[in-house]
Design an enzyme around this catalytic site. Sequence first.
Site, mmCIF file in Angstrom:
data_model
loop_
_atom_site.group_PDB
_atom_site.id
_atom_site.type_symbol
_atom_site.label_atom_id
_atom_site.label_comp_id
_atom_site.label_asym_id
_atom_site.label_seq_id
_atom_site.Cartn_x
_atom_site.Cartn_y
_atom_site.Cartn_z
ATOM 1 N N LYS A 1 -5.164 0.848 9.447
ATOM 2 C CA LYS A 1 -5.457 1.569 8.207
ATOM 3 C C LYS A 1 -6.955 1.792 8.046
ATOM 4 C CE LYS A 1 -4.613 3.598 4.409
ATOM 5 N NZ LYS A 1 -4.195 5.004 4.607
ATOM 6 N N HIS A 16 -5.799 35.112 21.388
ATOM 7 C CA HIS A 16 -6.879 34.810 22.329
ATOM 8 C C HIS A 16 -6.431 33.853 23.427
ATOM 9 C CE1 HIS A 16 -9.778 37.141 20.165
ATOM 10 N NE2 HIS A 16 -9.413 36.548 19.029
ATOM 11 N N GLU A 65 -4.500 19.296 9.388
ATOM 12 C CA GLU A 65 -4.073 18.049 8.759
ATOM 13 C C GLU A 65 -2.565 17.827 8.962
ATOM 14 O OE1 GLU A 65 -4.938 15.325 7.722
ATOM 15 O OE2 GLU A 65 -3.373 14.656 6.352
ATOM 16 N N CYS A 101 17.349 1.180 -18.461
ATOM 17 C CA CYS A 101 16.330 1.714 -19.359
ATOM 18 C C CYS A 101 15.055 0.905 -19.137
ATOM 19 C CB CYS A 101 16.741 1.558 -20.811
ATOM 20 S SG CYS A 101 18.368 2.179 -21.150
ATOM 21 N N TRP A 121 18.303 5.586 -19.216
ATOM 22 C CA TRP A 121 19.275 6.147 -18.287
ATOM 23 C C TRP A 121 20.632 5.901 -18.934
ATOM 24 C CZ3 TRP A 121 19.618 9.359 -14.394
ATOM 25 C CH2 TRP A 121 20.782 9.392 -13.644
ATOM 26 N N ARG A 138 11.421 5.197 -11.826
ATOM 27 C CA ARG A 138 12.767 4.693 -12.108
ATOM 28 C C ARG A 138 13.625 5.853 -12.586
ATOM 29 N NH1 ARG A 138 13.377 -0.597 -10.476
ATOM 30 N NH2 ARG A 138 11.399 -1.632 -10.686
ATOM 31 N N LYS A 174 -0.840 14.670 10.930
ATOM 32 C CA LYS A 174 0.183 13.798 10.347
ATOM 33 C C LYS A 174 1.424 13.773 11.227
ATOM 34 C CE LYS A 174 -1.510 12.264 7.926
ATOM 35 N NZ LYS A 174 -2.725 12.094 7.153
ATOM 36 N N GLU A 226 0.670 11.744 14.348
ATOM 37 C CA GLU A 226 0.413 10.340 14.038
ATOM 38 C C GLU A 226 1.698 9.540 13.878
ATOM 39 O OE1 GLU A 226 -1.690 9.822 10.331
ATOM 40 O OE2 GLU A 226 -2.619 7.950 10.983
ATOM 41 N N ASN A 269 17.369 -2.687 -23.361
ATOM 42 C CA ASN A 269 17.717 -2.386 -21.973
ATOM 43 C C ASN A 269 18.883 -3.274 -21.600
ATOM 44 O OD1 ASN A 269 15.516 -0.773 -21.751
ATOM 45 N ND2 ASN A 269 14.242 -2.318 -20.775
ATOM 46 N N GLY A 270 19.849 -2.723 -20.896
ATOM 47 C CA GLY A 270 20.969 -3.546 -20.452
ATOM 48 C C GLY A 270 22.257 -3.101 -21.107
HETATM 49 O O1 M6R Z 1 -10.803 5.306 5.465
HETATM 50 P P1 M6R Z 1 -11.203 6.643 6.014
HETATM 51 O O2 M6R Z 1 -10.795 7.774 5.148
HETATM 52 O O3 M6R Z 1 -12.663 6.705 6.352
HETATM 53 O O4 M6R Z 1 -10.400 6.769 7.388
HETATM 54 C C1 M6R Z 1 -10.594 7.845 8.264
HETATM 55 C C2 M6R Z 1 -9.469 7.943 9.279
HETATM 56 O O5 M6R Z 1 -9.418 6.779 10.053
HETATM 57 C C3 M6R Z 1 -8.109 8.174 8.602
HETATM 58 O O6 M6R Z 1 -8.141 9.294 7.766
HETATM 59 C C4 M6R Z 1 -6.998 8.372 9.657
HETATM 60 O O7 M6R Z 1 -7.238 9.544 10.373
HETATM 61 C C5 M6R Z 1 -5.628 8.409 8.987
HETATM 62 N N1 M6R Z 1 -4.814 7.355 9.490
HETATM 63 C C6 M6R Z 1 -4.882 9.693 9.207
HETATM 64 O O8 M6R Z 1 -3.667 9.714 8.509
#
Ligand code: M6R
Length: 633
Positions: free
Chosen positions: A628, A533, A510, A27, A101, A52, A514, A517, A127-128
């Site tokens: 990132k 085409h 998109e 819980c 829970w 949770r 993904k 990637e 809880n517990g």
């Molecule tokens: O921080 P930002 O949104 O500016 O980053 C842009 C891209 O580098 C970012 O969206 C990248 O394409 C992602 N890793 C895709 O999942």
Amino acid sequence: MNYDWHVVFNLYLVVSLTFYFHFFVMCWIFWYTGSWDTVSVLLHGLQRLEYRWYDSAWLYVTWKDWSHLERAVGKVSELTSRFDQERDVSSYTCWIAHTRWATHGGVTESNTHPHTSNDWKRIIVHNGIIENYSKLKKELIAKWYTFSSETDTEVIANLLQEHATWSFVETVKEVQSRIRWAYAVLILHVDSPNEMVALRLWSPLLFAYNDTNEYFFSSDAQALAWYAKKLIYLEDGDLLHFHTTDAWKDYTIFHNGEVTKRDSETFDHEAMEASKWDFKHFMLKEIYEQPNVLSRVCKWRVSFEDFTLHADAFHGMHQEDYKKIVTVACGTSNYVWRLWTYWIQQLAKIEAQNEIASEYENKPFFVDPRKLHIFVSQSGETADTLSVLKMLQEQWGKSFGVVNVVWSSIARLTDSWFFARAGTEIGVASTKAFTSQSLCMLLLALFLWKRRGMRLSLYQKIMRELEHLPAYIETVLDQSDQIRWIAMQLMQYKDFFFLGRGYQVPIAYESSLKFKEITYLHSEAYPAGELKHWPLALIDENVPTIFILPHDEMYEANISSMQEIKARKWKICVIWDRSVEWSDRQISIPETCDELYPFLTVVAGQLLAYHLADLLENDIDKPRNLAKSVTVK
Ligand code: M6R
């Protein structure tokens, strides 16, 4: 000696599961007293504990000499809907919220906390598991105590009545010596509303506060994010006595009966967000956060009661009647903008141009007072995007940002900006940032549309559906196992096609991004209308097509494209909202309006990419060669 290994293994399982259920809290508590909007704080806290396991939730509020209890068997949202939105929150003084829970007793309202003593004076949340509860319960029954629930918690409440003394704290100390682990307990006494006692042994319990005189207890620091500044992790055997007067609030901690001091720690919100919780990868956690994130994006910006958009939340969008808006971004953020060009052109009828930042700076661009440049970036530090922004500023062009990091360069440099509120995104593959930024953009489009005179019936329809969007996304998330099963069927292939029309074209791009990637498999995305085409030249039985096919305005045209593929007996997997006889595999999504389907189809695409990458045992959170935040050009 001959061992039967099955017996040994089963015994091991029984022992380890018993251990698990004894030591794992089932819980979750959240308690607050202070001057903020307590309903929102508590319900938000409960929502943050939702990741949770739990099967019932409740809130308990004291209001001077009056008290109020709301219980809900089921989701926190059911509890939320029971509260009167017109309440006078300033009069509430202390709250407890709890998710349970079921361990002792089934999922019923009578087993839901809090529990009270027979004289209704002591109110307990726990809880517990109280290991010696059945012995204690028998002793109490022998003394004519009655029990209205099957829980072990009710035993604590009646023990407090049985051992009552002149002092609330001394009584709790006495009971503490009689109960055996594990517990985190909060105790209120109706006759003593200015104090509360907390106990901890083997079950986590945090005490937190901040400079503005707000105090909290929580089983999990997640619920405290954004609220508390200082944190005390109570230790096993601790008793915390919290006492207030009209002028001050204070607390004393006892350990094994003696007053003790515990150092507080500064709450690290960033580190908190950086926790994977129970998910295997950050990406999966972030995919699952999306319903909450989208609710947060709307908070203080939208009133669903009367469908208003709060004008002060859209500063920077009021001044001009823009004749053209250029959006500038990279990667996934760029697909947010592609999606937006559909919304803004369809709804507000403003011309939109979408530019990839790294290319936009390679050609001359024109500045005009009625032209706005919008920069979208999760990190707010992407070098290519930032470089265009700086060039624009040299020419005194107007800029607006949609950014997820408050102190980032893009947030600081743009004339005004919109906070995406996705929370820290750790996975390199952007998921919740995409949906939160897209929702910000949709709100901006709706705002501009309203100023230019919107079609009321369509506007109301979008708003009505928007309110349910988090729940619709939950429905897509519920299909994770089914999507994993589809991913297993796709493991044998090396090339894929993603197709869509209208709003689903940016989603096809998109989803394909993904997919590439994190799976490292080749995929292409195209508007379905392009098929004949040339892409048909590439598709054969070894190239599965993922067709994004909601039941929107493009439906009939899409069905024709699907038949072109199917006639050649090629594999089709569809993401859509109704069953279709031509598909080999389906991921179904709830029905909504055309404008909101992208939020559902993109989540299905994220899960498909995630599961396939996981089955391929790739390093999902850190795909090879990628970072990132791309702060170099
Ligand atoms: O921080 P930002 O949104 O500016 O980053 C842009 C891209 O580098 C970012 O969206 C990248 O394409 C992602 N890793 C895709 O999942």
